[in-house]
Design an enzyme around this catalytic site. Structure first.
Site, PDB file in Angstrom:
ATOM      1  N   ALA A   1       0.845  -1.189   0.000  1.00 30.99           N
ATOM      2  CA  ALA A   1       0.000   0.000   0.000  1.00 30.99           C
ATOM      3  C   ALA A   1       0.883   1.243   0.000  1.00 30.99           C
ATOM      4  O   ALA A   1       1.857   1.330   0.745  1.00 30.99           O
ATOM      5  CB  ALA A   1      -0.914  -0.019   1.215  1.00 30.99           C
TER       6      ALA A   1
ATOM      7  N   GLN B   1      -0.893  -0.313  -5.270  1.00 29.04           N
ATOM      8  CA  GLN B   1      -2.048  -0.165  -4.379  1.00 29.04           C
ATOM      9  C   GLN B   1      -2.060   1.256  -3.795  1.00 29.04           C
ATOM     10  O   GLN B   1      -1.123   1.677  -3.118  1.00 29.04           O
ATOM     11  CB  GLN B   1      -2.033  -1.195  -3.250  1.00 29.04           C
TER      12      GLN B   1
ATOM     13  N   HIS C   1      -7.120   0.959  -2.700  1.00 27.82           N
ATOM     14  CA  HIS C   1      -7.242   0.223  -1.430  1.00 27.82           C
ATOM     15  C   HIS C   1      -8.541   0.650  -0.743  1.00 27.82           C
ATOM     16  O   HIS C   1      -8.585   1.647  -0.029  1.00 27.82           O
ATOM     17  CB  HIS C   1      -6.038   0.525  -0.544  1.00 27.82           C
ATOM     18  N   GLY C   2      -9.576  -0.131  -0.979  1.00 31.26           N
ATOM     19  CA  GLY C   2     -10.864   0.147  -0.354  1.00 31.26           C
ATOM     20  C   GLY C   2     -11.159  -0.815   0.781  1.00 31.26           C
ATOM     21  O   GLY C   2     -12.304  -0.943   1.210  1.00 31.26           O
ATOM     22  N   ALA C   3     -10.112  -1.482   1.285  1.00 32.11           N
ATOM     23  CA  ALA C   3     -10.303  -2.606   2.216  1.00 32.11           C
ATOM     24  C   ALA C   3      -9.738  -2.302   3.600  1.00 32.11           C
ATOM     25  O   ALA C   3      -9.206  -1.225   3.870  1.00 32.11           O
ATOM     26  CB  ALA C   3      -9.622  -3.848   1.634  1.00 32.11           C
TER      27      ALA C   3
ATOM     28  N   TYR D   1      -9.423   1.096   6.138  1.00 31.19           N
ATOM     29  CA  TYR D   1      -8.790   2.379   5.838  1.00 31.19           C
ATOM     30  C   TYR D   1      -9.826   3.359   5.255  1.00 31.19           C
ATOM     31  O   TYR D   1     -11.027   3.083   5.264  1.00 31.19           O
ATOM     32  CB  TYR D   1      -7.561   2.160   4.945  1.00 31.19           C
TER      33      TYR D   1
ATOM     34  N   GLY E   1      -0.113 -13.963   0.145  1.00 31.94           N
ATOM     35  CA  GLY E   1       0.556 -12.914   0.901  1.00 31.94           C
ATOM     36  C   GLY E   1       1.788 -13.420   1.628  1.00 31.94           C
ATOM     37  O   GLY E   1       2.898 -13.428   1.086  1.00 31.94           O
ATOM     38  N   ARG E   2       1.585 -13.855   2.876  1.00 31.73           N
ATOM     39  CA  ARG E   2       2.718 -14.209   3.730  1.00 31.73           C
ATOM     40  C   ARG E   2       3.690 -15.214   3.102  1.00 31.73           C
ATOM     41  O   ARG E   2       4.917 -15.045   3.239  1.00 31.73           O
ATOM     42  CB  ARG E   2       2.201 -14.685   5.089  1.00 31.73           C
TER      43      ARG E   2
HETATM   44  C1  FNR Z   1      -0.721  -7.454   4.683  1.00 31.24           C
HETATM   45  N1  FNR Z   1      -1.903  -7.241   3.969  1.00 31.24           N
HETATM   46  C2  FNR Z   1      -2.074  -6.056   3.270  1.00 31.24           C
HETATM   47  N2  FNR Z   1      -3.220  -5.841   2.564  1.00 31.24           N
HETATM   48  C3  FNR Z   1      -3.362  -4.729   1.795  1.00 31.24           C
HETATM   49  O1  FNR Z   1      -4.395  -4.574   1.149  1.00 31.24           O
HETATM   50  N3  FNR Z   1      -2.344  -3.811   1.723  1.00 31.24           N
HETATM   51  C4  FNR Z   1      -1.196  -3.939   2.417  1.00 31.24           C
HETATM   52  O2  FNR Z   1      -0.294  -3.098   2.309  1.00 31.24           O
HETATM   53  C5  FNR Z   1      -1.055  -5.082   3.252  1.00 31.24           C
HETATM   54  N4  FNR Z   1       0.062  -5.267   4.023  1.00 31.24           N
HETATM   55  C6  FNR Z   1       0.259  -6.447   4.714  1.00 31.24           C
HETATM   56  C7  FNR Z   1       1.465  -6.654   5.388  1.00 31.24           C
HETATM   57  C8  FNR Z   1       1.707  -7.870   6.032  1.00 31.24           C
HETATM   58  C9  FNR Z   1       3.004  -8.073   6.733  1.00 31.24           C
HETATM   59  C10 FNR Z   1       0.721  -8.877   6.007  1.00 31.24           C
HETATM   60  C11 FNR Z   1       0.972 -10.212   6.654  1.00 31.24           C
HETATM   61  C12 FNR Z   1      -0.471  -8.666   5.338  1.00 31.24           C
HETATM   62  C13 FNR Z   1      -2.881  -8.339   3.790  1.00 31.24           C
HETATM   63  C14 FNR Z   1      -2.448  -9.259   2.658  1.00 31.24           C
HETATM   64  O3  FNR Z   1      -2.544  -8.592   1.405  1.00 31.24           O
HETATM   65  C15 FNR Z   1      -3.303 -10.548   2.595  1.00 31.24           C
HETATM   66  O4  FNR Z   1      -4.653 -10.199   2.388  1.00 31.24           O
HETATM   67  C16 FNR Z   1      -3.193 -11.377   3.857  1.00 31.24           C
HETATM   68  O5  FNR Z   1      -1.841 -11.522   4.262  1.00 31.24           O
HETATM   69  C17 FNR Z   1      -3.819 -12.771   3.671  1.00 31.24           C
HETATM   70  O6  FNR Z   1      -3.132 -13.527   2.717  1.00 31.24           O
HETATM   71  P1  FNR Z   1      -2.093 -14.705   3.158  1.00 31.24           P
HETATM   72  O7  FNR Z   1      -0.959 -14.047   3.843  1.00 31.24           O
HETATM   73  O8  FNR Z   1      -2.859 -15.626   4.086  1.00 31.24           O
HETATM   74  O9  FNR Z   1      -1.727 -15.384   1.872  1.00 31.24           O
END
Ligand code: FNR
Length: 347
Positions: free
Chosen positions: A59, A101, A174-176, A179, A316-317
């Site tokens: 983001a 984003q 980023h509408g999620a 925020y 993500g992770r």
């Molecule tokens: C995130 N997530 C996230 N989502 C988003 O929309 N913008 C962002 O900048 C971030 N930053 C972020 C940082 C970290 C360290 C984590 C762990 C997560 C959420 C991410 O995009 C995702 O939706 C979740 O991590 C779930 O997916 P996984 O990790 O289970 O594959």
């Protein structure tokens, strides 16, 4: 090859075809340099992950008062635009595609970063302290005036234009995740009495104005949005929010955006007022390309794609823990397990 469905190309629209159906989810890393300018290390980090069909950047704040975390990159200064260019170049050189984003945290901003009182749809404080800065409590935000809302819409469009100038293939609004835009969409945080509050049409208005302004500037085919219909973080869910999202999704469907992305950490959660999982709800109410996410494994992502529950799978992770996630999955090599200590370094 294992999980062949993950490795099918996917045509988003006339402009964009992705090499596979794996998306790197947006992941805030708080590693920008002075002036919130992206660094060379960030270009290397994203470049290493370019074999994902699509990368969504961490983001990125659209203007200074949108900051709520340390060292998150921006896209409002020329130095930031220039700093992103090596990132997009590295991804493109390695055959990938990348969307930026676009972010404003609204009431989750903090004067520690911005020097100002946060702004939000309504003056409703988030009770809590900042992650990794527990000595700081969130501050009471100031309600945005209509003129300030119009300014914000214009600033999102400007940020989108800047992202394209920096070489991004598109932008994800980023509408999620609680925020600014999400704060308009939920009753917990939107108490407005004007035409940005009270009714589903009004509560959707800001999100749609931002979408329309961004799409007018960079094209609907390069505009996407991430949404969290079931509030699960930074706010309380309210059964009345359902009608807001029913309305918003109907409106979005006609706009032919690049995609809709679910925002959630764990998509096994079920929301009574949405009639099940958030991804199922979005699928029922939106006919365009949907990105699923939230605890997906190669197995569950493949099943979700095969069953048509979503069209692209965001990870993500595991992408933090495995820069070579795509290759490992393709070659059936074991994945390194994510641990939050990994956030300390850009690998
Ligand atoms: C995130 N997530 C996230 N989502 C988003 O929309 N913008 C962002 O900048 C971030 N930053 C972020 C940082 C970290 C360290 C984590 C762990 C997560 C959420 C991410 O995009 C995702 O939706 C979740 O991590 C779930 O997916 P996984 O990790 O289970 O594959």
């Amino acid at each position: 090859m294992t999980y062949p469905i993950l490795f099918e190309p996917y045509r988003l629209n006339d402009r964009l075809t992705l090499a596979n159906r794996i998306v790197m989810a947006p992941l805030t890393r708080s590693m920008a340099g002075p002036g919130l300018v992206p660094t060379r290390a960030m270009a290397d980090y994203y470049g290493r992950r370019a074999d994902a069909g699509l990368i969504v950047s961490e983001a990125t704040i659209i203007r200074p008062d949108g900051q709520g975390y340390p060292d998150t990159p921006g896209i409002y200064s020329q130095a930031q635009i220039d700093g992103w260019k090596p990132v997009t170049a590295a991804v493109h050189r390695n055959g990938g595609k990348i969307f930026m984003q676009l972010w404003h945290v609204g009431r989750l901003a903090h004067s520690h970063f911005t020097g100002e009182q946060p702004v939000a749809p309504s003056a409703v404080v988030f009770e809590g302290t900042l992650p990794r800065m527990r000595e700081l409590s969130y501050e009471l935000p100031r309600e945005l005036s209509r003129e300030e809302i119009a300014r914000l819409v214009a600033d999102y469009a400007r940020a989108a234009e800047n992202a394209i100038a920096a070489g991004f293939d598109g932008v994800e609004i980023h509408g999620a995740n609680g925020y600014l835009i999400d704060q308009f969409l939920h009753h917990d945080t939107n108490h407005r009495a004007d035409d940005y509050g009270r009714t589903p049409e009004n509560m959707s208005r800001f999100a749609l104005e931002v979408v329309d302004a961004v799409a007018a500037r960079v094209g609907a085919d390069r505009t996407a949005i991430r949404l969290t219909p079931g509030a699960y973080v930074h706010m309380q869910a309210d059964a009345r929010d359902r009608a807001v999202f029913d309305h918003l999704l109907g409106e979005l469907e006609g706009r032919r955006l690049a995609y809709l992305h679910l925002g959630i950490f764990d998509d096994s959660l079920s929301f009574d007022f949405l009639g099940g999982r958030a991804s199922e709800y979005l699928r029922r109410h939106y006919g365009g390309t949907l990105i699923g996410v939230g605890g997906l494994t190669p197995q569950s992502a493949s099943e979700g794609l095969a069953q048509g529950r979503f069209d692209l799978a965001a990870i993500g992770r595991p992408f933090i823990a495995n820069p070579d996630y795509v290759r490992r999955v393709q070659q059936a090599e074991p994945l390194v397990e994510y641990h939050q200590d990994m956030l300390a370094e850009l690998v």
